[in-house]
Design a protein around this motif. Structure first.
Motif, PDB file in Angstrom:
ATOM      1  N   ARG A  40     -11.816   1.219  -0.467  1.00  0.00           N
ATOM      2  CA  ARG A  40     -11.574  -0.085   0.149  1.00  0.00           C
ATOM      3  C   ARG A  40     -12.730  -1.046  -0.131  1.00  0.00           C
ATOM      4  O   ARG A  40     -13.892  -0.709   0.095  1.00  0.00           O
ATOM      5  CB  ARG A  40     -11.417   0.035   1.665  1.00  0.00           C
ATOM      6  CG  ARG A  40     -10.092   0.613   2.128  1.00  0.00           C
ATOM      7  CD  ARG A  40     -10.119   2.102   2.257  1.00  0.00           C
ATOM      8  NE  ARG A  40     -11.228   2.565   3.075  1.00  0.00           N
ATOM      9  CZ  ARG A  40     -11.762   3.775   2.986  1.00  0.00           C
ATOM     10  NH1 ARG A  40     -11.308   4.667   2.090  1.00  0.00           N
ATOM     11  NH2 ARG A  40     -12.763   4.124   3.765  1.00  0.00           N
ATOM     12  N   ALA A  42       0.873   4.161  -2.772  1.00  0.00           N
ATOM     13  CA  ALA A  42       0.600   5.552  -2.393  1.00  0.00           C
ATOM     14  C   ALA A  42       1.700   6.480  -2.906  1.00  0.00           C
ATOM     15  O   ALA A  42       1.434   7.630  -3.266  1.00  0.00           O
ATOM     16  CB  ALA A  42       0.471   5.663  -0.883  1.00  0.00           C
ATOM     17  N   SER A  43       2.915   5.983  -2.942  1.00  0.00           N
ATOM     18  CA  SER A  43       4.034   6.795  -3.433  1.00  0.00           C
ATOM     19  C   SER A  43       4.049   6.886  -4.955  1.00  0.00           C
ATOM     20  O   SER A  43       4.232   7.968  -5.523  1.00  0.00           O
ATOM     21  CB  SER A  43       5.355   6.192  -2.934  1.00  0.00           C
ATOM     22  OG  SER A  43       6.461   6.885  -3.456  1.00  0.00           O
ATOM     23  N   ARG A  91       1.535   6.010  -7.206  1.00  0.00           N
ATOM     24  CA  ARG A  91       0.262   6.431  -7.782  1.00  0.00           C
ATOM     25  C   ARG A  91       0.104   6.011  -9.243  1.00  0.00           C
ATOM     26  O   ARG A  91      -0.125   6.852 -10.130  1.00  0.00           O
ATOM     27  CB  ARG A  91       0.091   7.950  -7.669  1.00  0.00           C
ATOM     28  CG  ARG A  91      -0.044   8.443  -6.258  1.00  0.00           C
ATOM     29  CD  ARG A  91      -1.389   8.087  -5.669  1.00  0.00           C
ATOM     30  NE  ARG A  91      -1.443   8.355  -4.244  1.00  0.00           N
ATOM     31  CZ  ARG A  91      -2.513   8.174  -3.467  1.00  0.00           C
ATOM     32  NH1 ARG A  91      -3.616   7.688  -3.996  1.00  0.00           N
ATOM     33  NH2 ARG A  91      -2.474   8.429  -2.187  1.00  0.00           N
ATOM     34  N   THR A 104      -4.390   7.489   2.696  1.00  0.00           N
ATOM     35  CA  THR A 104      -3.747   7.968   1.457  1.00  0.00           C
ATOM     36  C   THR A 104      -4.736   8.065   0.290  1.00  0.00           C
ATOM     37  O   THR A 104      -4.318   8.253  -0.853  1.00  0.00           O
ATOM     38  CB  THR A 104      -2.570   7.057   1.082  1.00  0.00           C
ATOM     39  OG1 THR A 104      -3.001   5.691   1.048  1.00  0.00           O
ATOM     40  CG2 THR A 104      -1.441   7.199   2.089  1.00  0.00           C
ATOM     41  N   GLY A 105      -6.017   7.947   0.590  1.00  0.00           N
ATOM     42  CA  GLY A 105      -7.030   8.254  -0.410  1.00  0.00           C
ATOM     43  C   GLY A 105      -7.500   7.107  -1.282  1.00  0.00           C
ATOM     44  O   GLY A 105      -8.219   7.332  -2.263  1.00  0.00           O
ATOM     45  N   PHE A 106      -7.122   5.865  -0.951  1.00  0.00           N
ATOM     46  CA  PHE A 106      -7.620   4.733  -1.723  1.00  0.00           C
ATOM     47  C   PHE A 106      -8.968   4.279  -1.181  1.00  0.00           C
ATOM     48  O   PHE A 106      -9.205   4.286   0.032  1.00  0.00           O
ATOM     49  CB  PHE A 106      -6.638   3.551  -1.668  1.00  0.00           C
ATOM     50  CG  PHE A 106      -5.369   3.781  -2.433  1.00  0.00           C
ATOM     51  CD1 PHE A 106      -5.373   3.829  -3.820  1.00  0.00           C
ATOM     52  CD2 PHE A 106      -4.161   3.962  -1.763  1.00  0.00           C
ATOM     53  CE1 PHE A 106      -4.200   4.042  -4.537  1.00  0.00           C
ATOM     54  CE2 PHE A 106      -2.979   4.177  -2.466  1.00  0.00           C
ATOM     55  CZ  PHE A 106      -3.001   4.220  -3.851  1.00  0.00           C
ATOM     56  N   VAL A 133       0.838  -1.202   0.000  1.00  0.00           N
ATOM     57  CA  VAL A 133       0.000   0.000   0.000  1.00  0.00           C
ATOM     58  C   VAL A 133       0.877   1.259   0.000  1.00  0.00           C
ATOM     59  O   VAL A 133       0.595   2.230  -0.716  1.00  0.00           O
ATOM     60  CB  VAL A 133      -0.963  -0.006   1.196  1.00  0.00           C
ATOM     61  CG1 VAL A 133      -1.750   1.307   1.255  1.00  0.00           C
ATOM     62  CG2 VAL A 133      -1.927  -1.194   1.106  1.00  0.00           C
ATOM     63  N   ALA A 134       1.950   1.235   0.784  1.00  0.00           N
ATOM     64  CA  ALA A 134       2.836   2.397   0.828  1.00  0.00           C
ATOM     65  C   ALA A 134       3.475   2.654  -0.538  1.00  0.00           C
ATOM     66  O   ALA A 134       3.596   3.815  -0.974  1.00  0.00           O
ATOM     67  CB  ALA A 134       3.923   2.181   1.884  1.00  0.00           C
ATOM     68  N   LEU A 192      -3.776   2.611   6.296  1.00  0.00           N
ATOM     69  CA  LEU A 192      -2.925   3.425   5.423  1.00  0.00           C
ATOM     70  C   LEU A 192      -3.625   3.713   4.099  1.00  0.00           C
ATOM     71  O   LEU A 192      -3.523   4.829   3.563  1.00  0.00           O
ATOM     72  CB  LEU A 192      -1.605   2.699   5.182  1.00  0.00           C
ATOM     73  CG  LEU A 192      -0.582   3.411   4.293  1.00  0.00           C
ATOM     74  CD1 LEU A 192      -0.191   4.763   4.869  1.00  0.00           C
ATOM     75  CD2 LEU A 192       0.649   2.531   4.099  1.00  0.00           C
ATOM     76  N   ALA A 193      -4.342   2.726   3.574  1.00  0.00           N
ATOM     77  CA  ALA A 193      -5.079   2.936   2.323  1.00  0.00           C
ATOM     78  C   ALA A 193      -6.093   4.060   2.479  1.00  0.00           C
ATOM     79  O   ALA A 193      -6.204   4.949   1.611  1.00  0.00           O
ATOM     80  CB  ALA A 193      -5.770   1.643   1.904  1.00  0.00           C
ATOM     81  N   ARG A 194      -6.819   4.054   3.582  1.00  0.00           N
ATOM     82  CA  ARG A 194      -7.802   5.122   3.821  1.00  0.00           C
ATOM     83  C   ARG A 194      -7.114   6.473   3.965  1.00  0.00           C
ATOM     84  O   ARG A 194      -7.564   7.478   3.393  1.00  0.00           O
ATOM     85  CB  ARG A 194      -8.619   4.802   5.077  1.00  0.00           C
ATOM     86  CG  ARG A 194      -9.701   5.833   5.368  1.00  0.00           C
ATOM     87  CD  ARG A 194     -10.551   5.470   6.571  1.00  0.00           C
ATOM     88  NE  ARG A 194      -9.797   5.494   7.821  1.00  0.00           N
ATOM     89  CZ  ARG A 194     -10.348   5.389   9.026  1.00  0.00           C
ATOM     90  NH1 ARG A 194     -11.666   5.236   9.130  1.00  0.00           N
ATOM     91  NH2 ARG A 194      -9.603   5.414  10.109  1.00  0.00           N
TER      92      ARG A 194
END
Length: 372
Positions: free
Chosen positions: A221, A181-182, A184, A217-219, A177-178, A213-215
């Motif tokens: 679910r 998020a980086s 994109r 960073t805007g993903f 996920v990290a 972390l997903a929440r």
């Protein structure tokens, strides 16, 4: 049957004409036979058995496995989920170049368009794509290139739900996920988790940090739960994984308090009736809880799960569901409307799809074609 059958069967052409979304479909389960044969030829790979029986994994020694109670993926049949997953690993392992990945993505969008699907959230689990281990972001970008080309050609728009595997570690899930998020990568709109609940047991706590972390960073679910095991996985998806949507979720019917929670919070279930019957989650249409879920006020959409191994398509699945439960056309229009709302499409696309669906319904009403 659970209800009296509809006096007039709703045919596939009527269903194709309804603008809609599909929110529970695995890219790994959409490879047509021609796709697989072409990829095998390109890569100089032998087939595991006769082309005519390729999807019948029980006939191929490379994939056959003892029968088990299955869940978390379709097409397992008598060979069991482990055999089916080995088939997916072999099939997706044929995709080795960015051009091949883009072609698979484009073909998916074309097939969705042929079913009247305007937008899809497609689930992609990179663990099946073994040529891309350590290059998952490159895979996402290659798929995105295919989806970009498809959309430019007027085909179905697609968002990717990047799926974690239920058996992977908590640390690897957070790392995935990290990294997303980086980086994109285009079209990746959501984080998912799939795999066999019955085999792995409850995994909500293990993936809590990844989904937190997903929440953050805007993903979006979505979580596979309530298929091969009971309601507990759905509770975990809501309380530990911040799920906005549940893939399957049919076993929620066993818990009245959970049904009330789903209805009150507007959490939709991406239900796949034909998949549920094929996998033996329910033995017959009479047992399937779809009407009870609807009666409880739960938002339900109709989806295919893994249409290629099941030998089906979305309009055929909708048609047989309508026939088995006696749903009229107005009910199927409701499924189309809910599919749009349940999707992770952006607000502008949802507004455009609502307008398109309303126009189709108005035209059918004006011409007297709308049945009820």
């Amino acid at each position: 049957m659970l209800t009296d059958p509809s006096p007039t069967r709703i045919d596939e052409a009527t269903i194709r004409a309804l603008p809609k979304a599909e929110v529970h479909v695995h890219l790994e389960g959409t490879f047509a036979l021609a796709d697989i044969l072409f990829l095998a030829k390109e890569n100089g790979e032998y087939l595991p058995g006769p082309a005519a029986t390729l999807f019948d994994i029980t006939t191929h020694d490379a994939f056959a496995a003892p029968a088990v109670s299955t869940g978390g993926g379709a097409g397992a049949g008598a060979a069991g989920l482990s055999g089916f997953l080995r088939f997916l690993d072999w099939q997706c392992g044929l995709v080795r170049t960015p051009a091949q990945a883009a072609r698979v993505a484009y073909a998916f969008a074309a097939r969705q368009s042929a079913s009247g699907v305007r937008y899809s959230d497609v689930i992609v689990n990179p663990t099946h794509w073994n040529a891309w281990r350590g290059r998952e972001i490159a895979l996402m970008r290659a798929l995105s290139a295919g989806f970009d080309e498809a959309e430019q050609d007027g085909l179905c728009a697609v968002g990717i739900a990047y799926s974690l595997l239920r058996s992977q570690s908590a640390a690897s899930a957070v790392d995935a996920v990290a990294t997303l998020a980086s980086a994109r990568p285009g079209h990746v709109v959501a984080i998912s988790v799939d795999g066999d609940e019955k085999v792995t047991g409850r995994t909500g706590e293990k993936f809590h940090e990844a989904f937190r972390l997903a929440r953050a960073t805007g993903f979006r679910r979505t979580v596979h739960a309530g298929e091969s095991s009971g309601p507990d996985g759905v509770w975990d998806a809501l309380d530990l994984l911040f799920a906005e949507r549940i893939d399957h979720g049919v076993r929620a019917v066993e818990d009245p308090a959970l049904l009330a929670r789903l209805a009150a919070d507007g959490i939709s279930l991406g239900v796949c009736p034909r998949s549920n019957l094929t996998l033996g989650i329910y033995r017959s249409w009479d047992e399937h809880p779809l009407p009870r879920l609807l009666a409880a006020g739960v938002e339900v959409t109709l989806n295919t799960d893994d249409p290629a191994p099941l030998g089906s398509c979305l309009e055929a699945d909708w048609a047989v569901t309508a026939e088995q439960f006696g749903f009229d056309e107005a009910t199927m229009i409701g499924f189309a409307a809910r599919s749009i709302e349940a999707s992770f499409a952006d607000d502008d696309r949802k507004a455009a799809l609502r307008s398109e669906l309303a126009a189709v319904v108005d035209e059918r009403s004006r011409t007297g074609a709308l049945s009820s």
